[in-house]
Design a protein around this motif. Structure first.
Motif, PDB file in Angstrom:
ATOM      1  N   LYS A 132      44.186  48.254  52.149  1.00  0.00           N
ATOM      2  CA  LYS A 132      44.134  47.736  53.311  1.00  0.00           C
ATOM      3  C   LYS A 132      42.992  47.052  53.273  1.00  0.00           C
ATOM      4  O   LYS A 132      42.298  46.794  52.277  1.00  0.00           O
ATOM      5  CB  LYS A 132      43.724  48.085  54.276  1.00  0.00           C
ATOM      6  CG  LYS A 132      45.264  49.386  55.491  1.00  0.00           C
ATOM      7  CD  LYS A 132      44.225  50.286  55.960  1.00  0.00           C
ATOM      8  CE  LYS A 132      45.868  50.407  57.161  1.00  0.00           C
ATOM      9  NZ  LYS A 132      45.250  51.345  58.091  1.00  0.00           N
ATOM     10  N   GLN A 133      42.777  45.665  54.173  1.00  0.00           N
ATOM     11  CA  GLN A 133      41.833  44.843  53.413  1.00  0.00           C
ATOM     12  C   GLN A 133      40.070  45.187  54.160  1.00  0.00           C
ATOM     13  O   GLN A 133      40.500  45.458  56.104  1.00  0.00           O
ATOM     14  CB  GLN A 133      41.983  43.118  53.801  1.00  0.00           C
ATOM     15  CG  GLN A 133      42.838  42.960  53.017  1.00  0.00           C
ATOM     16  CD  GLN A 133      42.875  43.042  51.267  1.00  0.00           C
ATOM     17  OE1 GLN A 133      41.849  42.976  50.752  1.00  0.00           O
ATOM     18  NE2 GLN A 133      44.033  43.115  50.618  1.00  0.00           N
TER      19      GLN A 133
ATOM     20  N   LYS B  56      42.493  52.944  51.217  1.00  0.00           N
ATOM     21  CA  LYS B  56      43.432  52.971  52.095  1.00  0.00           C
ATOM     22  C   LYS B  56      44.891  51.786  52.534  1.00  0.00           C
ATOM     23  O   LYS B  56      45.074  50.716  51.628  1.00  0.00           O
ATOM     24  CB  LYS B  56      42.332  52.429  53.113  1.00  0.00           C
ATOM     25  CG  LYS B  56      41.364  53.254  53.309  1.00  0.00           C
ATOM     26  CD  LYS B  56      41.625  55.007  54.740  1.00  0.00           C
ATOM     27  CE  LYS B  56      40.611  55.271  54.687  1.00  0.00           C
ATOM     28  NZ  LYS B  56      40.118  56.328  54.605  1.00  0.00           N
TER      29      LYS B  56
ATOM     30  N   GLU C 141      47.956  50.261  53.502  1.00  0.00           N
ATOM     31  CA  GLU C 141      48.721  49.584  54.489  1.00  0.00           C
ATOM     32  C   GLU C 141      50.455  51.007  54.628  1.00  0.00           C
ATOM     33  O   GLU C 141      51.214  51.009  53.960  1.00  0.00           O
ATOM     34  CB  GLU C 141      49.158  48.356  54.764  1.00  0.00           C
ATOM     35  CG  GLU C 141      48.622  47.048  54.226  1.00  0.00           C
ATOM     36  CD  GLU C 141      48.559  45.631  54.899  1.00  0.00           C
ATOM     37  OE1 GLU C 141      49.839  45.767  55.352  1.00  0.00           O
ATOM     38  OE2 GLU C 141      47.841  45.151  54.939  1.00  0.00           O
TER      39      GLU C 141
ATOM     40  N   ARG D   9      49.335  39.170  47.695  1.00  0.00           N
ATOM     41  CA  ARG D   9      48.702  40.720  48.480  1.00  0.00           C
ATOM     42  C   ARG D   9      48.312  41.901  47.884  1.00  0.00           C
ATOM     43  O   ARG D   9      49.166  41.827  46.779  1.00  0.00           O
ATOM     44  CB  ARG D   9      49.263  41.658  50.014  1.00  0.00           C
ATOM     45  CG  ARG D   9      50.278  40.113  50.599  1.00  0.00           C
ATOM     46  CD  ARG D   9      51.053  40.963  51.461  1.00  0.00           C
ATOM     47  NE  ARG D   9      50.463  41.963  52.093  1.00  0.00           N
ATOM     48  CZ  ARG D   9      51.062  43.087  53.582  1.00  0.00           C
ATOM     49  NH1 ARG D   9      52.526  42.015  53.150  1.00  0.00           N
ATOM     50  NH2 ARG D   9      50.862  43.618  54.110  1.00  0.00           N
TER      51      ARG D   9
END
Length: 172
Positions: free
Chosen positions: A171-172, A149, A151, A117
């Motif tokens: 965040k994706q 952004k 998570e 990630r």
């Protein structure tokens, strides 16, 4: 009066030396990285950050390491930001272990943090008491500057008494 001034100056110098010693002036290094898979052996917690039970889980993890029930380093997963949720936290407190095939101490379970990630990673050389505050502030500031952004999933670990690391997925 002069004597009191000298005593206060000496005390201030001692405080500054201590603050420097525990890493008070050390700035975290923040980078973008790709996370590695991690195994965390520990116990879940849900409640107030002021709850005595949370402190007991931290103490238990330290004891498990001290008594060599597991090899690894102190590490935790947080599933929310208590500043945004009114002092309530969901966490998994324990030890980052190198291998998932170990026998876990009584009351411990295993959670896997996925790798691969994109994360904001912060590292600091400071005491365990100072590290978290510095790491979180550095990650949040970096994300704001870079308009990222994040998570609400925070993995922190302490490879040494004077080192802390935090990774937060983007965040994706």
């Amino acid at each position: 009066m002069k004597k009191l001034l000298y005593v206060m100056a000496g005390f201030a110098i001692l405080l500054m030396v201590f603050y420097t010693y525990i890493g008070g002036f050390t700035e975290p290094e923040v980078t973008m990285a790709t996370s590695q898979a991690m195994y965390v052996a520990g116990a879940p917690f849900e409640g107030s950050v002021e709850d005595e039970a949370m402190g007991q889980l931290f103490q238990r993890a330290a004891k498990v390491l001290d008594q060599k029930e597991l090899e690894g380093m102190l590490g935790n997963i947080y599933y929310n930001d208590p500043d945004k949720s009114g002092d309530s936290i969901r966490a998994f407190i324990g030890i980052i272990i190198p291998d998932s095939s170990v026998v876990l101490p009584s009351g411990y379970t295993l959670r896997t943090v996925p790798g691969g990630r994109r994360v904001v990673r912060a590292e600091v050389n400071a005491s365990v008491a100072m590290s978290p505050r510095k790491l979180y502030a550095a990650v949040f500031d970096y994300a704001e500057e870079e308009k990222l952004k994040l998570e609400e999933f925070y993995v922190e670990w302490f490879p040494a008494d004077d080192q802390g690391v935090l990774e937060v997925p983007v965040k994706q």
